[in-house]
Design a protein around this motif. Structure first.
Motif, PDB file in Angstrom:
ATOM      1  N   LYS A  33       0.836  -1.202   0.000  1.00 22.23           N
ATOM      2  CA  LYS A  33       0.000   0.000   0.000  1.00 22.23           C
ATOM      3  C   LYS A  33       0.871   1.253   0.000  1.00 22.23           C
ATOM      4  O   LYS A  33       1.917   1.285   0.623  1.00 22.23           O
ATOM      5  N   LEU A  34       0.404   2.263  -0.708  1.00 17.38           N
ATOM      6  CA  LEU A  34       1.019   3.588  -0.723  1.00 17.38           C
ATOM      7  C   LEU A  34      -0.057   4.561  -0.276  1.00 17.38           C
ATOM      8  O   LEU A  34      -1.101   4.659  -0.917  1.00 17.38           O
ATOM      9  N   ASN A  35       0.176   5.243   0.847  1.00 16.40           N
ATOM     10  CA  ASN A  35      -0.804   6.168   1.417  1.00 16.40           C
ATOM     11  C   ASN A  35      -2.157   5.497   1.664  1.00 16.40           C
ATOM     12  O   ASN A  35      -3.205   6.075   1.453  1.00 16.40           O
ATOM     13  N   GLY A  36      -2.129   4.231   2.088  1.00 21.06           N
ATOM     14  CA  GLY A  36      -3.358   3.506   2.399  1.00 21.06           C
ATOM     15  C   GLY A  36      -4.076   2.925   1.201  1.00 21.06           C
ATOM     16  O   GLY A  36      -5.091   2.265   1.351  1.00 21.06           O
ATOM     17  N   ASP A  52       3.605   0.487   2.837  1.00 23.89           N
ATOM     18  CA  ASP A  52       3.306  -0.524   3.848  1.00 23.89           C
ATOM     19  C   ASP A  52       3.301  -1.858   3.112  1.00 23.89           C
ATOM     20  O   ASP A  52       2.518  -2.049   2.181  1.00 23.89           O
ATOM     21  N   VAL A  53       4.164  -2.772   3.527  1.00 26.04           N
ATOM     22  CA  VAL A  53       4.312  -4.051   2.844  1.00 26.04           C
ATOM     23  C   VAL A  53       4.116  -5.164   3.865  1.00 26.04           C
ATOM     24  O   VAL A  53       4.771  -5.182   4.914  1.00 26.04           O
ATOM     25  N   LYS A  54       3.241  -6.096   3.550  1.00 28.99           N
ATOM     26  CA  LYS A  54       2.990  -7.230   4.436  1.00 28.99           C
ATOM     27  C   LYS A  54       3.544  -8.487   3.786  1.00 28.99           C
ATOM     28  O   LYS A  54       3.133  -8.873   2.696  1.00 28.99           O
ATOM     29  N   THR A  55       4.534  -9.116   4.435  1.00 30.67           N
ATOM     30  CA  THR A  55       5.100 -10.368   3.954  1.00 30.67           C
ATOM     31  C   THR A  55       4.670 -11.469   4.904  1.00 30.67           C
ATOM     32  O   THR A  55       4.008 -11.222   5.913  1.00 30.67           O
ATOM     33  N   GLU A  56       5.080 -12.708   4.612  1.00 30.83           N
ATOM     34  CA  GLU A  56       4.748 -13.822   5.506  1.00 30.83           C
ATOM     35  C   GLU A  56       5.393 -13.640   6.869  1.00 30.83           C
ATOM     36  O   GLU A  56       4.835 -14.002   7.883  1.00 30.83           O
ATOM     37  N   ALA A  57       6.584 -13.092   6.887  1.00 30.74           N
ATOM     38  CA  ALA A  57       7.347 -12.985   8.128  1.00 30.74           C
ATOM     39  C   ALA A  57       6.920 -11.803   8.993  1.00 30.74           C
ATOM     40  O   ALA A  57       6.860 -11.903  10.211  1.00 30.74           O
ATOM     41  N   ARG A  58       6.619 -10.666   8.376  1.00 31.68           N
ATOM     42  CA  ARG A  58       6.320  -9.459   9.160  1.00 31.68           C
ATOM     43  C   ARG A  58       5.704  -8.372   8.303  1.00 31.68           C
ATOM     44  O   ARG A  58       5.620  -8.503   7.087  1.00 31.68           O
ATOM     45  N   LYS A  59       5.321  -7.285   8.946  1.00 31.30           N
ATOM     46  CA  LYS A  59       4.817  -6.112   8.247  1.00 31.30           C
ATOM     47  C   LYS A  59       5.932  -5.074   8.220  1.00 31.30           C
ATOM     48  O   LYS A  59       6.562  -4.809   9.235  1.00 31.30           O
ATOM     49  N   TRP A  60       6.196  -4.504   7.059  1.00 30.82           N
ATOM     50  CA  TRP A  60       7.255  -3.527   6.867  1.00 30.82           C
ATOM     51  C   TRP A  60       6.643  -2.170   6.547  1.00 30.82           C
ATOM     52  O   TRP A  60       5.625  -2.091   5.876  1.00 30.82           O
TER      53      TRP A  60
END
Length: 123
Positions: A33-36, A52-60
């Motif tokens: 996501k960029l600016n939601g 905002d990037v959500k991967t299997e391991a964590r949220k970045w």
């Protein structure tokens, strides 16, 4: 001249995803996501963008610090994930599952089959 760089290539190059296709799938599934707002894989990255990037391991939470040659990719982003988000993360399992089964587990190999056949034929 400023180089144009797609978000899927960028996320793959900074090693958030193991393959570019995984990065593209994450974009298509609304995990980037960029600016939601959801981002398509073809979105051009600009310096200063916060994703905002959500991967299997964590949220970045990633801020683009520069555009780069792929060999130097890891130097060109800032991880600005809030510390309270890092407290929720556990790293029990590896972040990438290759799908390859472990050695010596599962079906017998051709050599194992020959040994079994030889053993059974000796009776």
């Amino acid at each position: 001249m400023e180089e144009k760089l797609r978000i899927d290539k960028y996320l793959w190059a900074i090693r958030l995803f193991k393959t570019r296709s995984q990065a593209g799938d994450a974009c298509d599934n609304g995990k980037v996501k960029l600016n939601g707002n959801n981002v398509k894989a073809s979105k051009t990255v600009s310096i200063g963008d916060v994703y905002d990037v959500k991967t299997e391991a964590r949220k970045w939470v990633i801020k683009v610090a520069g555009l780069f040659a792929y060999s130097e990719a890891i130097k060109y982003y800032e991880d600005i994930t809030p510390p309270e988000a890092l407290d929720k993360i556990t790293f029990d399992a590896p972040s990438f599952h290759t799908g390859k089964r472990l050695s010596k587990i599962g079906r017998p190999t051709k050599r194992d089959k020959r040994d079994i056949d030889e053993f059974l034929s000796e009776e």
